[in-house]
Design an enzyme around this catalytic site. Structure first.
Site, short mmCIF file in Angstrom:
data_model
loop_
_atom_site.label_atom_id
_atom_site.label_comp_id
_atom_site.label_asym_id
_atom_site.label_seq_id
_atom_site.Cartn_x
_atom_site.Cartn_y
_atom_site.Cartn_z
N ARG A 56 -63.49 3.57 6.26
CA ARG A 56 -62.36 4.12 5.50
C ARG A 56 -61.19 4.25 6.45
O ARG A 56 -61.35 4.35 7.67
CB ARG A 56 -62.62 5.49 4.89
N ARG A 79 -53.32 10.85 5.30
CA ARG A 79 -53.17 12.23 4.82
C ARG A 79 -51.75 12.42 4.28
O ARG A 79 -50.79 12.12 4.99
CB ARG A 79 -53.40 13.21 5.96
N ARG A 120 -69.88 -2.88 24.23
CA ARG A 120 -68.54 -2.99 24.79
C ARG A 120 -68.47 -2.02 25.94
O ARG A 120 -69.10 -0.95 25.92
CB ARG A 120 -67.47 -2.61 23.76
N ARG A 163 -55.79 3.80 25.90
CA ARG A 163 -55.45 5.23 25.87
C ARG A 163 -55.00 5.67 27.25
O ARG A 163 -55.46 5.14 28.27
CB ARG A 163 -56.67 6.09 25.55
N GLU A 203 -57.45 3.97 30.09
CA GLU A 203 -58.76 3.48 29.62
C GLU A 203 -58.59 2.03 29.16
O GLU A 203 -57.83 1.76 28.23
CB GLU A 203 -59.19 4.38 28.46
N TYR A 259 -73.81 4.72 18.05
CA TYR A 259 -72.79 5.63 18.57
C TYR A 259 -73.05 7.00 17.97
O TYR A 259 -73.11 7.16 16.75
CB TYR A 259 -71.36 5.17 18.20
N ASP A 274 -71.79 11.13 18.21
CA ASP A 274 -70.98 12.18 18.79
C ASP A 274 -71.92 13.25 19.36
O ASP A 274 -73.10 13.29 19.03
CB ASP A 274 -70.07 12.80 17.72
P1 FAD Z 1 -75.99 9.42 27.86
O1 FAD Z 1 -74.90 10.40 28.13
O2 FAD Z 1 -75.67 8.00 28.07
O3 FAD Z 1 -77.24 9.83 28.75
C1 FAD Z 1 -78.30 8.96 29.04
C2 FAD Z 1 -78.60 9.07 30.50
O4 FAD Z 1 -79.76 8.31 30.81
C3 FAD Z 1 -77.48 8.53 31.38
O5 FAD Z 1 -77.09 9.51 32.32
C4 FAD Z 1 -78.10 7.31 32.04
O6 FAD Z 1 -77.60 7.08 33.35
C5 FAD Z 1 -79.57 7.70 32.07
N1 FAD Z 1 -80.47 6.55 32.15
C6 FAD Z 1 -80.42 5.42 31.42
N2 FAD Z 1 -81.40 4.59 31.78
C7 FAD Z 1 -82.11 5.20 32.76
C8 FAD Z 1 -83.23 4.82 33.56
N3 FAD Z 1 -83.84 3.64 33.39
N4 FAD Z 1 -83.69 5.69 34.50
C9 FAD Z 1 -83.07 6.90 34.68
N5 FAD Z 1 -81.99 7.30 33.97
C10 FAD Z 1 -81.52 6.46 33.02
N6 FAD Z 1 -68.65 12.61 21.51
C11 FAD Z 1 -68.02 13.66 20.93
O7 FAD Z 1 -68.65 14.48 20.27
N7 FAD Z 1 -66.67 13.85 21.10
C12 FAD Z 1 -65.89 13.00 21.83
O8 FAD Z 1 -64.68 13.20 21.95
C13 FAD Z 1 -66.54 11.86 22.42
N8 FAD Z 1 -65.83 10.98 23.14
C14 FAD Z 1 -66.45 9.89 23.67
C15 FAD Z 1 -65.67 9.00 24.40
C16 FAD Z 1 -66.26 7.87 24.95
C17 FAD Z 1 -65.41 6.91 25.73
C18 FAD Z 1 -67.65 7.64 24.75
C19 FAD Z 1 -68.28 6.39 25.30
C20 FAD Z 1 -68.42 8.54 24.06
C21 FAD Z 1 -67.84 9.67 23.50
N9 FAD Z 1 -68.59 10.63 22.81
C22 FAD Z 1 -67.95 11.71 22.24
C23 FAD Z 1 -70.05 10.49 22.64
C24 FAD Z 1 -70.87 11.21 23.74
O9 FAD Z 1 -70.54 10.66 25.00
C25 FAD Z 1 -72.36 11.02 23.43
O10 FAD Z 1 -72.68 11.63 22.21
C26 FAD Z 1 -73.31 11.61 24.48
O11 FAD Z 1 -72.88 11.42 25.78
C27 FAD Z 1 -74.68 10.97 24.31
O12 FAD Z 1 -75.65 11.61 25.14
P2 FAD Z 1 -77.01 10.85 25.52
O13 FAD Z 1 -77.79 11.80 26.32
O14 FAD Z 1 -77.61 10.25 24.32
O15 FAD Z 1 -76.52 9.57 26.38
#
Ligand code: FAD
Length: 366
Positions: free
Chosen positions: A169, A173, A246, A277, A298, A347, A349
């Protein structure tokens, strides 16, 4: 139980906290040299602010339960995300709202804006691609200003070459509300996200700089349960192929000015500008005290295996491949749990990660 948690991001850290609280023994290994995954922040003394190292992170949720949950680890400030868009010499309010429509078309009232916008739309009941969808939803002027260049940069593909379904969408607003998020609760932790993660990991043994997949079988043998938050294809040594992402590249700079752009986030939507950004971190902390400021540009980038995975490319091919990996994962039974944005190839949040991790932990205790 003896539990191994792979990844000290938000998902893994919540698991460590909750399962530790339930009396399980948790060890966390993390392949980066720091905890926090993509929510990692670090204090930058020169600008007296917390740097969002992997891009702007604003916590937002509609769930009172999740909001209360995260606030047990930190106070949150009253930051509200109000993004601006730079295009050519002009600056616009964003997401598209009544002020944007005034800036673009000169319309002053909701009624005038609706009429003006309706005259712009290119009727199309069956858009064949994302561009056609956008032209039918917001017309060519807004599409060119806000969507075309930005999308082409972000995804490395022109909207004309993307499916119509890639954009679900396009909210317009007809009020002056410029709050980027619609959620009830929003803010940024005072003291940064890393401090939250440190608290979550308090009870666990944590080792950074360790890649689970380099010694997977030994780790698997040594623990009753493995919670894996890394990439799903990497767990299976990419044997069925590689899931596409990406990537992003961040360029940081400390500038000798108190306030560089007057806002935390400005999007650059023209294709000729290579970054998408510019983030000025001190605005996240709501503090302009320091004489200097930290800004990050970025740049979207192609991704290659071995780099940090930022955005999954959820098209039919990749989602199909993910399902085939998922079948391999399911065949491993309950000894390994795959969770978080990488293992689920979605993806998410932060509030969605909190909800998913809490739901999983409640099933472990049951
Ligand atoms: P990750 O943070 O990726 O954690 C996974 C971890 O596992 C990493 O540290 C990685 O290094 C580790 N790992 C992977 N493979 C291995 C391995 N084989 N051995 C050991 N360690 C390993 N969310 C919001 O709510 N608000 C926002 O404004 C927002 N902005 C964002 C902006 C960007 C640019 C991005 C990319 C994301 C954004 N997000 C935002 C989303 C947010 O980053 C994620 O929801 C969150 O970080 C996901 O947590 P996770 O633990 O699943 O993943």
């Amino acid at each position: 139980m003896n539990i191994l948690i792979v990844g000290a991001g938000l998902y893994g850290s919540i698991c460590a906290y909750e399962l530790g609280r339930q009396g399980h023994t948790c060890k966390v290994i993390e392949k980066r040299e720091h905890i926090g995954g993509n929510v990692f922040t670090r204090y930058e003394e020169a600008a007296d602010c917390h740097e969002h190292v992997y891009g702007a992170h604003i916590f937002h949720t509609n769930s009172e339960k999740i909001w209360n949950y995260v606030r047990q680890f930190a106070d949150f400030n009253h930051y509200v995300n109000r993004v601006k868009v730079a295009h050519g010499d002009a600056l616009y309010s964003f997401p598209i709202n009544l002020l944007t429509l005034y800036q673009v078309f000169g319309t002053r009232t909701p009624e005038a804006a609706r009429e003006r916008l309706a005259a712009e739309l290119v009727a199309n009941d069956n858009p064949a691609n994302m561009e056609e969808f956008c032209l039918s939803a917001i017309g060519p002027t807004l599409y060119t200003l806000f969507i075309e260049g930005y999308t082409a940069k972000q995804w490395g593909r022109h909207p004309r070459d993307m499916p119509a379904a890639a954009v679900k969408r396009l909210p317009v607003r007809f009020t002056f509300d410029d709050n980027y998020f619609n959620d009830r609760y929003q803010g940024i932790p005072v003291g940064g996200y890393t401090a939250i993660i440190e608290k979550m990991l308090e009870r666990a043994e944590v080792e950074t700089g360790v890649d689970f997949n380099a010694d997977r079988d030994a780790w698997m043998r040594a623990y009753d349960l493995v919670i894996y938050t890394g990439a799903l294809d990497a767990f299976f040594d990419y044997r069925l192929g590689t899931l596409e992402y990406r990537s992003l590249r961040f360029e940081r700079e400390i500038l000798p000015v108190r306030d560089f752009q007057g806002n935390a986030v400005i999007n650059y939507t023209e294709q000729s500008v290579p970054w998408t950004r510019v983030i000025e971190h001190k605005h996240f902390d709501l503090s302009l005290k320091a004489d200097k400021t930290l800004v990050t540009r970025e740049y979207p980038a192609a991704w290659e295996r071995g780099q940090i995975e930022y955005y999954p490319v959820n098209n039919d091919t990749n989602d199909g491949l993910y399902q085939r990996y998922r079948a391999l994962a399911d065949a491993l039974g309950h000894k390994v749990h795959f969770g978080g944005r990488l293992a689920e190839y979605r993806y998410y949040d932060m509030h969605q990660i909190v909800g998913a991790a809490l739901a999983f932990c409640s099933r472990v205790s049951a």
